[in-house]
Design a protein around this motif. Structure first.
Motif, mmCIF file in Angstrom:
data_model
loop_
_atom_site.group_PDB
_atom_site.id
_atom_site.type_symbol
_atom_site.label_atom_id
_atom_site.label_comp_id
_atom_site.label_asym_id
_atom_site.label_seq_id
_atom_site.Cartn_x
_atom_site.Cartn_y
_atom_site.Cartn_z
ATOM 1 N N ARG A 1 0.853 -1.193 0.000
ATOM 2 C CA ARG A 1 0.000 0.000 0.000
ATOM 3 C C ARG A 1 0.892 1.248 0.000
ATOM 4 O O ARG A 1 2.094 1.164 -0.201
ATOM 5 N N GLU A 2 0.316 2.422 0.220
ATOM 6 C CA GLU A 2 1.074 3.665 0.085
ATOM 7 C C GLU A 2 2.043 3.844 1.252
ATOM 8 O O GLU A 2 1.899 3.231 2.299
ATOM 9 N N TYR B 1 -0.728 -4.094 -3.803
ATOM 10 C CA TYR B 1 -2.071 -3.873 -3.262
ATOM 11 C C TYR B 1 -2.962 -5.065 -3.572
ATOM 12 O O TYR B 1 -2.799 -5.739 -4.578
ATOM 13 N N THR C 1 -4.040 6.200 -5.055
ATOM 14 C CA THR C 1 -3.739 4.853 -5.535
ATOM 15 C C THR C 1 -3.510 4.868 -7.039
ATOM 16 O O THR C 1 -2.584 4.219 -7.548
#
Length: 372
Positions: free
Chosen positions: A91-92, A116, A141
């Motif tokens: 993820r970020e 992700y 995203t």
């Protein structure tokens, strides 16, 4: 040990090992990767205290303080980014704000993987933290698809979403370790059947989608046991659910009690982004999965062979009813499911694929640099 040059990879996860997405997408591969010559460093944005608190309503000031500490800890590790051949973001980097640091790292020459396994580009509010919901941006995203050198998706639908946004993406299906689950015994033909659900407080609501067939089953089969692991204090009229708090140990012990595992999902785009973690866990543990017929479930499960896919309330009722009555069928499906997971989703196999992705991307970048 691999003869290929050692790689140093910085894994930046969202959660500690207790968080399912981080555990399945990163932590379970670390030992295998290190045996393959990959030097792994892991830093989780949330520590265990922070993670547990995110599962609770309220405590906003405490959450803000822990968020600040998490930001500072991540900034600190990122100051050392040049020491690593690969930065692997599960993820970020940060749950809020634009991807400024991600862009800086990319322009500075970092090799970035973005992993992700949910449709994060769809706005989905947090049940426990409305402030977090306001600060999230699905566009971040989409930006990450283009910033990352490679997006690693949990299924083909997510992979294609990244490619359609202009990114380079591949699919890496989640592995599952069948050896961590307790051996099941089918010797007692008179044993009571247990129907279970495993998950988190944010997804237990999906059981309400099949309330009617479950209530009818509970009425027709009063001896059946019903157990939820990880759903907090969930209740359902007409179904005598027993709630068990989640932990890694409770998950293993609880799955050994389950005979049938439920995975209902809504018919929406978010469900298309799910990567089958719950169903695959049931399969690996020898629990017969009964799931909604949507998204990756259609690829994961061979209907009637390694589990069941349901589209209507009548199907949910009839499938579960038959499984309650037929122990030999439950045993046959469970055995087939375990063998399928071993063949398709071993940790060692998926770790080798991950390692190959690292080498292929680094080699491609080096070749491009030599061309200039």
């Amino acid at each position: 040990m691999s003869s290929e040059p050692e790689l140093k990879v910085l894994f930046l996860t969202r959660y500690p090992i207790e968080g399912a997405s981080s555990r399945y997408r990163v932590y379970q591969y670390i030992g295998h990767l290190e045996q393959l010559g990959v030097d792994c460093t892991i830093q989780s944005f949330m520590d265990k205290t922070f993670y547990r608190m995110t599962m609770q309503s309220g405590k906003t000031l405490n959450k803000l303080w822990l968020t600040l500490k998490a930001f500072l800890a991540r900034f600190w590790i990122l100051l050392q980014w040049k020491e690593y051949d690969v930065i692997y973001m599960q993820r970020e980097l940060f749950p809020f704000g634009p991807p400024i640091i991600e862009r800086f790292l990319k322009k500075s020459g970092a090799t970035i993987f973005f992993d992700y396994d949910d449709a994060l580009f769809i706005n989905k509010p947090s049940r426990y933290n409305p402030i977090a919901s306001l600060l999230r941006s699905p566009n971040k995203t989409r930006d990450m698809f283009r910033i990352a050198d490679c997006t690693v998706a949990g299924n083909n639908w997510l992979r294609d979403a990244a490619i359609n946004e202009g990114g380079h993406a591949v699919t890496l299906e989640v592995a599952e370790d069948t050896e961590r689950y307790l051996q099941r015994s089918y010797d007692d033909a008179e044993s009571v059947v247990t129907i279970g659900w495993l998950g988190s407080p944010s997804t237990v609501k999906y059981l309400n989608l099949i309330h009617e067939p479950l209530r009818n089953l509970a009425r027709q089969y009063p001896d059946v046991k019903w157990e939820i692991i990880g759903g907090n204090e969930f209740s359902m009229e007409g179904v005598p659910w027993t709630n068990t708090s989640w932990s890694l140990e409770a998950e293993v012990d609880g799955l050994a009690r389950f005979d049938i595992g439920l995975m209902p999902l809504p018919q929406d785009s978010w469900s298309n982004g799910k990567s089958g973690g719950k169903a695959r866990t049931y399969m690996a543990a020898g629990v017969v999965p009964v799931c909604s017929a949507i998204g990756y479930n259609l690829e994961l499960i061979r209907n009637g062979e390694t589990g069941f896919l349901c589209e209507s309330s009548d199907q949910w009722f009839s499938v579960i009813s038959e499984l309650i009555q037929d122990q030999s069928k439950r045993q046959l499906i469970a055995h087939s499911a375990i063998q399928d997971v071993k063949a398709r989703f071993s940790q060692a196999r998926q770790a080798k694929i991950m390692r190959s992705l690292f080498h292929e991307l680094i080699s491609a970048k080096e070749h491009r640099n030599e061309s200039f």
